[in-house]
Design an enzyme around this catalytic site. Structure first.
Site, PDB file in Angstrom:
ATOM      1  N   TYR A 144       0.865  -1.185   0.000  1.00  0.00           N
ATOM      2  CA  TYR A 144       0.000   0.000   0.000  1.00  0.00           C
ATOM      3  C   TYR A 144       0.895   1.226   0.000  1.00  0.00           C
ATOM      4  O   TYR A 144       1.849   1.310   0.774  1.00  0.00           O
ATOM      5  CB  TYR A 144      -0.894   0.005   1.240  1.00  0.00           C
ATOM      6  CG  TYR A 144      -1.775   1.228   1.381  1.00  0.00           C
ATOM      7  CD1 TYR A 144      -1.506   2.188   2.356  1.00  0.00           C
ATOM      8  CD2 TYR A 144      -2.874   1.423   0.551  1.00  0.00           C
ATOM      9  CE1 TYR A 144      -2.323   3.313   2.509  1.00  0.00           C
ATOM     10  CE2 TYR A 144      -3.697   2.546   0.694  1.00  0.00           C
ATOM     11  CZ  TYR A 144      -3.406   3.482   1.673  1.00  0.00           C
ATOM     12  OH  TYR A 144      -4.203   4.595   1.823  1.00  0.00           O
ATOM     13  N   ASP A 239       9.344   2.884  -0.959  1.00  0.00           N
ATOM     14  CA  ASP A 239       8.334   3.574  -0.150  1.00  0.00           C
ATOM     15  C   ASP A 239       8.670   3.290   1.316  1.00  0.00           C
ATOM     16  O   ASP A 239       8.308   2.242   1.851  1.00  0.00           O
ATOM     17  CB  ASP A 239       6.939   3.069  -0.519  1.00  0.00           C
ATOM     18  CG  ASP A 239       5.882   3.697   0.369  1.00  0.00           C
ATOM     19  OD1 ASP A 239       4.672   3.494   0.099  1.00  0.00           O
ATOM     20  OD2 ASP A 239       6.238   4.368   1.364  1.00  0.00           O
ATOM     21  N   LYS A 267       5.073   9.834   8.087  1.00  0.00           N
ATOM     22  CA  LYS A 267       4.872   9.353   9.462  1.00  0.00           C
ATOM     23  C   LYS A 267       5.885   9.946  10.445  1.00  0.00           C
ATOM     24  O   LYS A 267       5.769  11.087  10.863  1.00  0.00           O
ATOM     25  CB  LYS A 267       4.877   7.814   9.471  1.00  0.00           C
ATOM     26  CG  LYS A 267       3.677   7.220   8.680  1.00  0.00           C
ATOM     27  CD  LYS A 267       3.614   5.721   8.763  1.00  0.00           C
ATOM     28  CE  LYS A 267       2.627   5.140   7.766  1.00  0.00           C
ATOM     29  NZ  LYS A 267       1.255   5.057   8.250  1.00  0.00           N
TER      30      LYS A 267
HETATM   31  P1  KE4 Z   1      -0.610   8.560   4.161  1.00  0.00           P
HETATM   32  O1  KE4 Z   1      -1.145   9.162   2.889  1.00  0.00           O
HETATM   33  O2  KE4 Z   1      -1.680   7.781   4.916  1.00  0.00           O
HETATM   34  O3  KE4 Z   1       0.150   9.538   5.042  1.00  0.00           O
HETATM   35  O4  KE4 Z   1       0.534   7.500   3.735  1.00  0.00           O
HETATM   36  C1  KE4 Z   1       0.188   6.468   2.837  1.00  0.00           C
HETATM   37  C2  KE4 Z   1       1.171   5.333   2.993  1.00  0.00           C
HETATM   38  C3  KE4 Z   1       2.178   5.198   2.061  1.00  0.00           C
HETATM   39  N1  KE4 Z   1       3.087   4.199   2.148  1.00  0.00           N
HETATM   40  C4  KE4 Z   1       3.043   3.312   3.170  1.00  0.00           C
HETATM   41  C5  KE4 Z   1       4.069   2.225   3.236  1.00  0.00           C
HETATM   42  C6  KE4 Z   1       2.036   3.408   4.161  1.00  0.00           C
HETATM   43  O5  KE4 Z   1       2.003   2.497   5.177  1.00  0.00           O
HETATM   44  C7  KE4 Z   1       1.089   4.437   4.079  1.00  0.00           C
HETATM   45  C8  KE4 Z   1      -0.025   4.588   5.081  1.00  0.00           C
HETATM   46  N2  KE4 Z   1      -0.142   3.546   6.051  1.00  0.00           N
HETATM   47  C9  KE4 Z   1      -1.478   3.351   6.568  1.00  0.00           C
HETATM   48  C10 KE4 Z   1      -1.481   2.173   7.552  1.00  0.00           C
HETATM   49  N3  KE4 Z   1      -0.624   1.109   7.248  1.00  0.00           N
HETATM   50  C11 KE4 Z   1      -2.005   4.570   7.218  1.00  0.00           C
HETATM   51  C12 KE4 Z   1      -3.202   4.362   8.099  1.00  0.00           C
HETATM   52  C13 KE4 Z   1      -4.464   4.825   7.452  1.00  0.00           C
HETATM   53  O6  KE4 Z   1      -4.636   4.613   6.232  1.00  0.00           O
HETATM   54  O7  KE4 Z   1      -5.285   5.376   8.201  1.00  0.00           O
END
Ligand code: KE4
Length: 429
Positions: A144, A239, A267
């Protein structure tokens, strides 16, 4: 656990927010029950609106590596706030944070800050396409990278949690150039390069998958991607939104000594504020506007409050012994959970890199999406609920990660292990 105030708020939230939340994984859909509304947090604890305290292994899905409400962050942010909240103009603090990221992350010579991981990966791929003058991208099923249209193809995290392989509203045209391979399977990547010669702009990968549960790279996998990308004229994009500064100060790339062409971060570098970043070699990054023609912009990019929180967080993480402490605590937790499962003969496959870990209720070895999906998600839901009832908050989804922070200590680890012993008795019967 009395959760009446959360239930009342959840009902009210459901009338104004889709699903009562602002991000799907928070809705407890895969584990049942009412999402807890949080009043405040401190150190390794969350406190909900009913006053219940929980040992927190979600850490806001990764950012809170130093723990909640760290005094050094709060004080620095308080000072920054007294000078205003946003200027839409350059500041010294964003330069300081950029210098710290560049110094820490091997692949990054120049960096652009954005406001989320989604923006970081979306922008990095636009840049990769511009740099290579190619359109196709390779991603991995179960990984993801945020919710940009071109990446919502067999994605992990909330899409897996909710059993949504892809999303309506994403036109076929938006994903026509997105090719999907299997994690830890180099042949699946090589085949795509043979079927699409000189057309692939980039491979994007979570160097340690954290959105199908935690699935580490097998020996040679990342090195193989490096070789295939280089040999195929494509850029390798790591990523590291989750792994950056999590598994090592220089991220997974410094741990595994495989250097991508572009890296995406988020993060932890925001210390709990909305921040993302993408960076790489200067010759690539200088294509980004206004130094080059690749357009990317953001009203709040480099927000001084967020930059302040990120900078203070990295200063704390840079201190000697940080990652040794995280490793020690995380190994103790993993060992205790493993022993608890073995003592009742409960099939459990554990994964861990540093302070990010996963557990799959399966007897299979989990190496990719297909094997991750052999996990008994009903058992996970029971595990989650029983832990919650004991004041311990794991991710409300099998396909996420558990995070230990610098604020966790032996007492909380012991509490979690003894809870696991009780719970595994229950769910193995
Ligand atoms: P954001 O757009 O949510 O800041 O980041 C997306 C993203 C990109 N790459 C990786 C490896 C990620 O894990 C994420 C976002 N992670 C999720 C949970 N594993 C965020 C939690 C959520 O979607 O509320």
């Amino acid at each position: 656990m009395n959760t009446q105030a959360s239930e009342k708020l959840y009902h009210r939230a459901g009338t104004v927010l889709p699903g009562g939340v602002n991000s799907p994984v928070r809705a407890f859909k895969a584990v049942g029950g009412t999402p807890l509304f949080i009043e405040r947090a401190e150190g390794a604890y969350l406190i909900d609106v009913d006053g219940n305290r929980y040992v927190d292994y979600v850490g806001s899905w990764g950012p809170m590596l130093i723990g909640h409400a760290h005094p050094q962050i709060i004080n620095a942010v308080r000072t920054a706030l007294s000078k205003g909240t946003s200027y839409g103009a350059p500041t010294e603090v964003e330069v300081e944070l950029a210098e710290m990221v560049i110094d820490a992350v091997p692949s990054v010579e120049m960096v652009r800050f954005v406001n989320s991981g989604t923006e970081a990966t979306m922008s990095a791929l636009r840049l990769a396409r511009a740099y290579t003058k190619r359109d196709k991208i390779v991603k991995f099923e179960g990984c993801y990278h945020g919710h940009a249209d071109m990446l919502l193809v067999q994605a992990g995290s909330g899409l897996m949690t909710l059993g949504l392989p892809d999303s309506p509203g994403v036109p076929d045209s938006a994903v026509a150039d997105t090719l999907v391979a299997q994690f830890n399977n180099l042949d699946s990547v090589q085949n795509l390069f043979e079927q699409n010669p000189a057309e692939i702009a980039a491979i994007i990968v979570e160097p340690i998958a954290g959105n199908m549960g935690v699935v580490p790279p097998q020996a040679g996998f990342l090195e193989g991607l490096r070789k295939i990308a280089g040999g195929g004229g494509a850029l390798l994009v790591f990523d590291e939104v989750m792994t950056g500064f999590r598994v090592a100060f220089g991220g997974a790339q410094s741990l595994f000594k495989v250097i991508p062409d572009l890296s995406c971060l988020g993060k932890i570098i925001g210390g709990g504020f909305p921040v993302g970043a993408y960076g790489g070699r200067k010759e690539i990054m200088e294509l980004v506007a206004p130094s080059g023609p690749v357009y990317q912009a953001g009203t709040l990019s480099g927000n001084p409050i967020a930059m302040t929180a990120g900078l203070e967080t990295l200063k704390i993480l840079k201190k000697t012994g940080t990652y040794d402490k995280l490793e020690h605590l995380s190994e103790k937790l993993a060992h205790g959970i493993r022993q608890a499962a073995e003592s009742v003969g409960l099939p459990l496959f554990q994964t861990r890199v540093g302070s990010m870990s996963g557990m799959f209720f399966t007897s299979k070895k989990v190496v990719d999406l297909a094997t991750a999906k052999t996990s008994d998600t009903k058992k996970y839901a029971r595990f989650f609920t029983e832990m919650l009832n004991r004041g311990i908050y794991f991710a409300p989804s099998q396909f996420e990660a558990a995070f230990v922070s610098l604020a966790h200590d032996q007492e909380q680890i012991d509490q979690t292990i003894s809870a696991a012993k009780e719970i595994f008795e229950i769910i193995s019967s």
